[in-house]
Design a protein around this motif. Structure first.
Motif, PDB file in Angstrom:
ATOM      1  N   GLY A 375       7.713  -4.757 -10.643  1.00 36.79           N
ATOM      2  CA  GLY A 375       8.790  -5.660 -11.047  1.00 36.79           C
ATOM      3  C   GLY A 375       9.736  -5.982  -9.915  1.00 36.79           C
ATOM      4  N   ALA A 376      10.092  -4.971  -9.138  1.00 41.68           N
ATOM      5  CA  ALA A 376      10.991  -5.192  -7.999  1.00 41.68           C
ATOM      6  C   ALA A 376      10.352  -6.129  -6.981  1.00 41.68           C
ATOM      7  CB  ALA A 376      11.342  -3.854  -7.351  1.00 41.68           C
ATOM      8  N   LEU A 377       9.041  -5.979  -6.770  1.00 40.76           N
ATOM      9  CA  LEU A 377       8.345  -6.869  -5.845  1.00 40.76           C
ATOM     10  C   LEU A 377       8.353  -8.299  -6.359  1.00 40.76           C
ATOM     11  CD1 LEU A 377       6.542  -7.311  -3.348  1.00 40.76           C
ATOM     12  CD2 LEU A 377       4.564  -6.757  -4.804  1.00 40.76           C
ATOM     13  N   ALA A 378       8.095  -8.489  -7.641  1.00 42.84           N
ATOM     14  CA  ALA A 378       8.097  -9.841  -8.214  1.00 42.84           C
ATOM     15  C   ALA A 378       9.435 -10.530  -7.996  1.00 42.84           C
ATOM     16  CB  ALA A 378       7.768  -9.780  -9.703  1.00 42.84           C
ATOM     17  N   ALA A 379      10.514  -9.760  -8.078  1.00 46.78           N
ATOM     18  CA  ALA A 379      11.849 -10.335  -7.899  1.00 46.78           C
ATOM     19  C   ALA A 379      12.084 -10.800  -6.469  1.00 46.78           C
ATOM     20  CB  ALA A 379      12.908  -9.307  -8.290  1.00 46.78           C
ATOM     21  N   ALA A 394       7.248  -2.886 -19.705  1.00 46.17           N
ATOM     22  CA  ALA A 394       8.689  -3.064 -19.904  1.00 46.17           C
ATOM     23  C   ALA A 394       9.453  -2.615 -18.668  1.00 46.17           C
ATOM     24  CB  ALA A 394       9.151  -2.272 -21.119  1.00 46.17           C
ATOM     25  N   HIS A 395       8.924  -1.629 -17.942  1.00 42.23           N
ATOM     26  CA  HIS A 395       9.587  -1.159 -16.721  1.00 42.23           C
ATOM     27  C   HIS A 395       9.560  -2.233 -15.633  1.00 42.23           C
ATOM     28  CE1 HIS A 395       9.865   2.769 -18.500  1.00 42.23           C
ATOM     29  NE2 HIS A 395       8.560   2.918 -18.561  1.00 42.23           N
ATOM     30  N   CYS A 396       8.526  -3.074 -15.627  1.00 42.70           N
ATOM     31  CA  CYS A 396       8.466  -4.186 -14.664  1.00 42.70           C
ATOM     32  C   CYS A 396       9.662  -5.104 -14.828  1.00 42.70           C
ATOM     33  CB  CYS A 396       7.178  -4.990 -14.865  1.00 42.70           C
ATOM     34  SG  CYS A 396       5.686  -4.232 -14.274  1.00 42.70           S
ATOM     35  N   VAL A 397       9.906  -5.506 -16.076  1.00 44.01           N
ATOM     36  CA  VAL A 397      10.999  -6.447 -16.344  1.00 44.01           C
ATOM     37  C   VAL A 397      12.345  -5.794 -16.069  1.00 44.01           C
ATOM     38  CG1 VAL A 397      12.176  -7.710 -18.187  1.00 44.01           C
ATOM     39  CG2 VAL A 397       9.685  -7.877 -17.934  1.00 44.01           C
ATOM     40  N   ASP A 398      12.506  -4.534 -16.441  1.00 49.23           N
ATOM     41  CA  ASP A 398      13.764  -3.835 -16.157  1.00 49.23           C
ATOM     42  C   ASP A 398      14.067  -3.856 -14.666  1.00 49.23           C
ATOM     43  OD1 ASP A 398      14.049  -3.248 -18.828  1.00 49.23           O
ATOM     44  OD2 ASP A 398      13.278  -1.204 -18.661  1.00 49.23           O
ATOM     45  N   ALA A 399      13.063  -3.520 -13.855  1.00 51.42           N
ATOM     46  CA  ALA A 399      13.271  -3.472 -12.409  1.00 51.42           C
ATOM     47  C   ALA A 399      13.483  -4.866 -11.825  1.00 51.42           C
ATOM     48  CB  ALA A 399      12.085  -2.796 -11.736  1.00 51.42           C
ATOM     49  N   ALA A 400      12.761  -5.858 -12.347  1.00 50.40           N
ATOM     50  CA  ALA A 400      12.919  -7.229 -11.850  1.00 50.40           C
ATOM     51  C   ALA A 400      14.328  -7.738 -12.123  1.00 50.40           C
ATOM     52  CB  ALA A 400      11.877  -8.141 -12.500  1.00 50.40           C
ATOM     53  N   ARG A 401      14.832  -7.482 -13.319  1.00 50.33           N
ATOM     54  CA  ARG A 401      16.189  -7.931 -13.662  1.00 50.33           C
ATOM     55  C   ARG A 401      17.233  -7.187 -12.818  1.00 50.33           C
ATOM     56  NH1 ARG A 401      17.418 -10.927 -17.994  1.00 50.33           N
ATOM     57  NH2 ARG A 401      15.687 -11.754 -19.243  1.00 50.33           N
TER      58      ARG A 401
END
Length: 452
Positions: A375-379, A394-401
């Motif tokens: 998620g952090a990488l996607a951001a 769900a952890h992907c989205v949490d980290a991306a946000r």
């Protein structure tokens, strides 16, 4: 399959059972038995082939291999200590009946695509046997070897593992003349504990190689580039590492292909593959190098790579109603997820770049961390919309946000994710689907094709 003497087979399986006759095929499923088959009574979590020993004979099997008493005549049974091990022993014995060029492939990521590219290259000169799909374990690999006949001149065999000792058994049965290792990632790290242990397990592939054989390694991998073994001729392939024996330079990605130049043996060869991503260029380098080491002309290797067709849902690119879909949901790991997002970010796009992700499985205690890193990488990348499904995702989205990506949404069921995607996708967009096979993202892809 060529015919074999049953008495000799029993000896090869370490059994003193008194059987006679000949077999012309091998089966592990009574539904596929042919007259003259040898039926292996394998066990699984939900089945026991021993329960079907009598049925196997009724269907025409000549003999049954069992590791416990079965209610059929003793002269129709080969008793062994373990039917699963005996199946590998059978494959090893059968493979010994043939003289051909065999290449073994393993790695945490990219082994199936690399296997397919190597097969494409070998088929340009030799009739080639290859692993079907990902039949790369102690059951699937024997099934591949048992397809051999005298018409085959070469083969490429994929080998997977989740623990120490597994690749050792596969490579000893296969006896390859060459081995390729693609990447040392973190798949199965919950069983092995570290990437260093994964490296050790993957390098068991050399246990079946004769001394002096080529060992082809990804020189851009931080662990593989440091492997030393005087027993083998090590070749490194890569893009970034200037010490590699063969390199790709001047990469240029188009909509659904990648052009690059191969530097090999003080020559430069222009090449193109019908897929995108640096990871696929690395796979192509391994295939090119395998080909030239097996005396296939470089120009022939390059043409074979151009004609390569991606299989299954491995980055298959589809144009649909003005937008582009990348079907990449055959499997997923942290390394392949990083490769997918990085490749998506670098693609030319008239609209938005949309990543549809679901869980990476079999990560154990590393699952949350790995999904958060994704998620952090996607951001950080040029991705306009992130949609996820699955408990771990769900952890992907949490980290991306947390990293500042506002257009990131998680869904608890596929239908809601699909409805959001259907409302969002527009002409000119690229939609990249990525997840482990068990998450079945193709269900969303198929609905998208049908309704949008």
């Amino acid at each position: 399959m060529k015919e074999l003497d049953l008495h000799e087979v029993a000896q090869a399986l370490g059994s003193d059972s008194r059987v006679s006759g000949r077999i012309s095929s091998v089966s592990t499923d009574t539904r596929s038995i042919e007259p003259g088959s040898l039926f292996f009574a394998l066990r699984g979590e939900r089945f026991d082939g021993h329960l079907f020993a009598g049925r196997a004979l009724e269907e025409g099997a000549a003999c049954v291999v069992a590791d416990r008493k079965v209610d059929i005549p003793d002269d129709r049974v080969i008793y062994v200590k373990s039917t699963r091990q005996a199946f590998l022993d059978m494959a090893q014995y059968y493979r010994s009946q043939f003289s051909l060029l065999l290449v073994a492939v393993t790695g945490s990521v990219g082994k199936t695509t690399t296997k397919e590219m190597i097969a494409a290259v070998l088929e340009s000169r030799y009739k080639t046997l290859k692993t079907q799909g990902n039949y790369n374990n102690e059951v699937g690999l024997p099934k591949t070897l048992l397809r051999l006949d005298d018409s085959f001149q070469a083969g490429v065999i994929e080998m997977g593992m989740s623990a120490f000792g597994e690749i050792h058994e596969l490579t000893v049965a296969t006896r390859p003349q060459m081995a390729v290792v693609t990447v040392i990632g973190v798949s199965h790290i919950e069983h092995l504990g570290s990437r260093e242990n994964i490296l050790k397990a993957k390098l068991e592939i050399t246990d079946g190689l004769e001394k002096g054989s080529p060992l082809i390694l990804n020189g851009d991998d931080d662990l593989l580039c440091r492997v030393k073994d005087e027993n083998f001729h090590i070749y490194l392939y890569g893009i970034d590492n200037p010490d590699c024996d063969i390199r790709a330079v001047d990469l240029c990605e188009q909509a659904d292909s990648t052009s690059f130049a191969i530097l090999w043996n003080q020559n430069r060869y222009e090449a193109r593959i019908p897929c995108i991503g640096r990871h696929n260029v690395l796979n192509a380098l391994a295939a090119f190098l395998t080909g030239v080491l097996l005396e296939i002309a470089p120009e022939t290797c390059i043409q074979a790579l151009l004609d390569y067709v991606p299989s299954g849902m491995r980055q298959r690119t589809v144009r649909h109603n003005g937008y582009t879909v990348v079907e990449d949901c055959y499997n997923a790991s942290p390394d392949s997820m990083t490769a997918a997002l990085t490749t998506l970010s670098g693609m030319r796009c008239e609209g938005r770049k949309i990543a549809v992700l679901s869980d990476m499985l079999e990560l154990g205690e590393y699952a949350e961390q790995s999904h958060r890193e994704t998620g952090a990488l996607a951001a950080k990348l040029d991705i306009g919309l992130l949609l996820t499904y699955g408990d771990e995702s769900a952890h992907c989205v949490d980290a991306a946000r947390e990293a500042g990506m506002s257009q990131a949404y998680h869904f608890e069921d596929k239908q809601k994710l699909y409805e959001c995607l259907k409302r969002s996708v527009r002409e000119g967009d690229i939609v990249w689907f990525k997840a482990s096979r068990g998450m079945k993202l193709e269900e969303i892809i198929n609905k998208l094709y049908e309704e949008c």
